[in-house]
Design a protein around this motif. Structure first.
Motif, PDB file in Angstrom:
ATOM      1  N   TYR A  23       0.830  -1.205   0.000  1.00 51.94           N
ATOM      2  CA  TYR A  23       0.000   0.000   0.000  1.00 51.94           C
ATOM      3  C   TYR A  23       0.864   1.255   0.000  1.00 51.94           C
ATOM      4  O   TYR A  23       1.952   1.284   0.574  1.00 51.94           O
ATOM      5  CB  TYR A  23      -0.933  -0.030   1.212  1.00 51.94           C
ATOM      6  CG  TYR A  23      -1.975   1.044   1.229  1.00 51.94           C
ATOM      7  CD1 TYR A  23      -2.956   1.099   0.252  1.00 51.94           C
ATOM      8  CD2 TYR A  23      -1.992   2.005   2.227  1.00 51.94           C
ATOM      9  CE1 TYR A  23      -3.932   2.084   0.269  1.00 51.94           C
ATOM     10  CE2 TYR A  23      -2.968   2.987   2.257  1.00 51.94           C
ATOM     11  CZ  TYR A  23      -3.926   3.025   1.276  1.00 51.94           C
ATOM     12  OH  TYR A  23      -4.887   3.993   1.297  1.00 51.94           O
ATOM     13  N   ASP A  24       0.386   2.322  -0.628  1.00 53.32           N
ATOM     14  CA  ASP A  24       1.143   3.564  -0.785  1.00 53.32           C
ATOM     15  C   ASP A  24       1.183   4.424   0.483  1.00 53.32           C
ATOM     16  O   ASP A  24       2.041   5.259   0.639  1.00 53.32           O
ATOM     17  CB  ASP A  24       0.551   4.366  -1.952  1.00 53.32           C
ATOM     18  CG  ASP A  24       1.438   5.506  -2.371  1.00 53.32           C
ATOM     19  OD1 ASP A  24       2.668   5.373  -2.288  1.00 53.32           O
ATOM     20  OD2 ASP A  24       0.893   6.538  -2.791  1.00 53.32           O
ATOM     21  N   TRP A  25       0.276   4.296   1.376  1.00 52.04           N
ATOM     22  CA  TRP A  25       0.183   5.020   2.641  1.00 52.04           C
ATOM     23  C   TRP A  25       0.170   6.532   2.485  1.00 52.04           C
ATOM     24  O   TRP A  25       1.046   7.236   2.975  1.00 52.04           O
ATOM     25  CB  TRP A  25       1.288   4.594   3.617  1.00 52.04           C
ATOM     26  CG  TRP A  25       1.135   3.170   3.981  1.00 52.04           C
ATOM     27  CD1 TRP A  25       1.905   2.139   3.551  1.00 52.04           C
ATOM     28  CD2 TRP A  25       0.107   2.589   4.784  1.00 52.04           C
ATOM     29  NE1 TRP A  25       1.411   0.951   4.037  1.00 52.04           N
ATOM     30  CE2 TRP A  25       0.314   1.199   4.798  1.00 52.04           C
ATOM     31  CE3 TRP A  25      -0.968   3.118   5.471  1.00 52.04           C
ATOM     32  CZ2 TRP A  25      -0.527   0.335   5.483  1.00 52.04           C
ATOM     33  CZ3 TRP A  25      -1.804   2.258   6.156  1.00 52.04           C
ATOM     34  CH2 TRP A  25      -1.572   0.878   6.159  1.00 52.04           C
ATOM     35  N   PRO A  26      -0.865   7.068   1.805  1.00 54.46           N
ATOM     36  CA  PRO A  26      -0.938   8.523   1.680  1.00 54.46           C
ATOM     37  C   PRO A  26      -1.116   9.222   3.027  1.00 54.46           C
ATOM     38  O   PRO A  26      -0.761  10.386   3.168  1.00 54.46           O
ATOM     39  CB  PRO A  26      -2.151   8.748   0.769  1.00 54.46           C
ATOM     40  CG  PRO A  26      -2.944   7.498   0.864  1.00 54.46           C
ATOM     41  CD  PRO A  26      -1.968   6.391   1.148  1.00 54.46           C
TER      42      PRO A  26
ATOM     43  N   TYR B 155      -1.365  15.117  -8.329  1.00 59.77           N
ATOM     44  CA  TYR B 155      -1.532  14.305  -7.127  1.00 59.77           C
ATOM     45  C   TYR B 155      -2.829  13.501  -7.176  1.00 59.77           C
ATOM     46  O   TYR B 155      -2.869  12.338  -6.791  1.00 59.77           O
ATOM     47  CB  TYR B 155      -1.490  15.173  -5.857  1.00 59.77           C
ATOM     48  CG  TYR B 155      -0.091  15.462  -5.400  1.00 59.77           C
ATOM     49  CD1 TYR B 155       0.673  14.485  -4.773  1.00 59.77           C
ATOM     50  CD2 TYR B 155       0.479  16.710  -5.588  1.00 59.77           C
ATOM     51  CE1 TYR B 155       1.966  14.737  -4.344  1.00 59.77           C
ATOM     52  CE2 TYR B 155       1.765  16.984  -5.163  1.00 59.77           C
ATOM     53  CZ  TYR B 155       2.506  15.988  -4.544  1.00 59.77           C
ATOM     54  OH  TYR B 155       3.779  16.238  -4.128  1.00 59.77           O
ATOM     55  N   ARG B 156      -3.900  14.122  -7.669  1.00 66.86           N
ATOM     56  CA  ARG B 156      -5.178  13.414  -7.771  1.00 66.86           C
ATOM     57  C   ARG B 156      -5.067  12.242  -8.736  1.00 66.86           C
ATOM     58  O   ARG B 156      -5.548  11.145  -8.471  1.00 66.86           O
ATOM     59  CB  ARG B 156      -6.285  14.376  -8.225  1.00 66.86           C
ATOM     60  CG  ARG B 156      -7.658  13.729  -8.294  1.00 66.86           C
ATOM     61  CD  ARG B 156      -8.758  14.698  -8.699  1.00 66.86           C
ATOM     62  NE  ARG B 156      -8.460  15.546  -9.836  1.00 66.86           N
ATOM     63  CZ  ARG B 156      -8.493  15.148 -11.107  1.00 66.86           C
ATOM     64  NH1 ARG B 156      -8.790  13.903 -11.407  1.00 66.86           N
ATOM     65  NH2 ARG B 156      -8.215  15.994 -12.083  1.00 66.86           N
ATOM     66  N   LYS B 157      -4.404  12.461  -9.857  1.00 66.26           N
ATOM     67  CA  LYS B 157      -4.249  11.396 -10.846  1.00 66.26           C
ATOM     68  C   LYS B 157      -3.334  10.290 -10.321  1.00 66.26           C
ATOM     69  O   LYS B 157      -3.564   9.112 -10.587  1.00 66.26           O
ATOM     70  CB  LYS B 157      -3.741  11.955 -12.167  1.00 66.26           C
ATOM     71  CG  LYS B 157      -4.813  12.775 -12.878  1.00 66.26           C
ATOM     72  CD  LYS B 157      -4.391  13.230 -14.224  1.00 66.26           C
ATOM     73  CE  LYS B 157      -5.499  13.990 -14.907  1.00 66.26           C
ATOM     74  NZ  LYS B 157      -6.641  13.182 -15.277  1.00 66.26           N
ATOM     75  N   LEU B 158      -2.311  10.647  -9.576  1.00 61.48           N
ATOM     76  CA  LEU B 158      -1.445   9.627  -8.977  1.00 61.48           C
ATOM     77  C   LEU B 158      -2.252   8.727  -8.054  1.00 61.48           C
ATOM     78  O   LEU B 158      -2.114   7.505  -8.072  1.00 61.48           O
ATOM     79  CB  LEU B 158      -0.289  10.276  -8.207  1.00 61.48           C
ATOM     80  CG  LEU B 158       0.777  10.957  -9.041  1.00 61.48           C
ATOM     81  CD1 LEU B 158       1.756  11.702  -8.138  1.00 61.48           C
ATOM     82  CD2 LEU B 158       1.514   9.953  -9.903  1.00 61.48           C
TER      83      LEU B 158
END
Length: 131
Positions: free
Chosen positions: A34-37, A121-124
């Motif tokens: 998981y990327d952990w935003p 950032y939204r697209k990432l």
């Protein structure tokens, strides 16, 4: 990551007066992928929820994680297929390529893509890309 996850799990198990021996292998794999935003705070919240939902004396199962951990949007799967010509797949591949060219510099990537940094950032997040 596994050490921190185990620490939080044991912390919440003690507060809940439960014995939770650990995370099953699939759960640990998903946590690591998981990327952990939300960083450590998000990890702590996810493990608190898992500790609450896990029965006493059982391993935390992957199925107790929020759905974003074990469901991949179609766009992420599509980006791995170079023959997928859908707009989402092409856009995700292009963003990934530009980010790689600028060594992950998101400001420069947004400039080269002709989009705002917030949009990047939204697209990432939408495509599950991390840089």
């Amino acid at each position: 990551m596994p050490v921190l996850a185990q620490y939080f799990l044991q912390y919440f198990a003690a507060r809940l007066k439960k014995r939770l021996p650990g995370l099953d292998a699939e759960c640990l794999r998903l946590l690591q992928a998981y990327d952990w935003p939300g960083n450590v705070r998000e990890l702590k919240n996810v493990l608190e929820r898992a500790a609450i939902l896990t029965p006493d004396n059982e391993l935390v199962a992957a199925g107790l994680l929020p759905t974003e951990f074990y469901t991949l949007p179609d766009a992420i799967r599509a980006t791995d297929d170079p023959h997928d010509r859908s707009l989402r797949a092409v856009e995700a591949r292009h963003i990934r390529e530009v980010l790689a060219e600028v060594d992950g510099n998101k400001t420069e990537a947004a400039r080269q893509l002709g989009i705002g940094l917030t949009t990047l950032y939204r697209k990432l997040q939408e495509y599950g890309l991390s840089f």
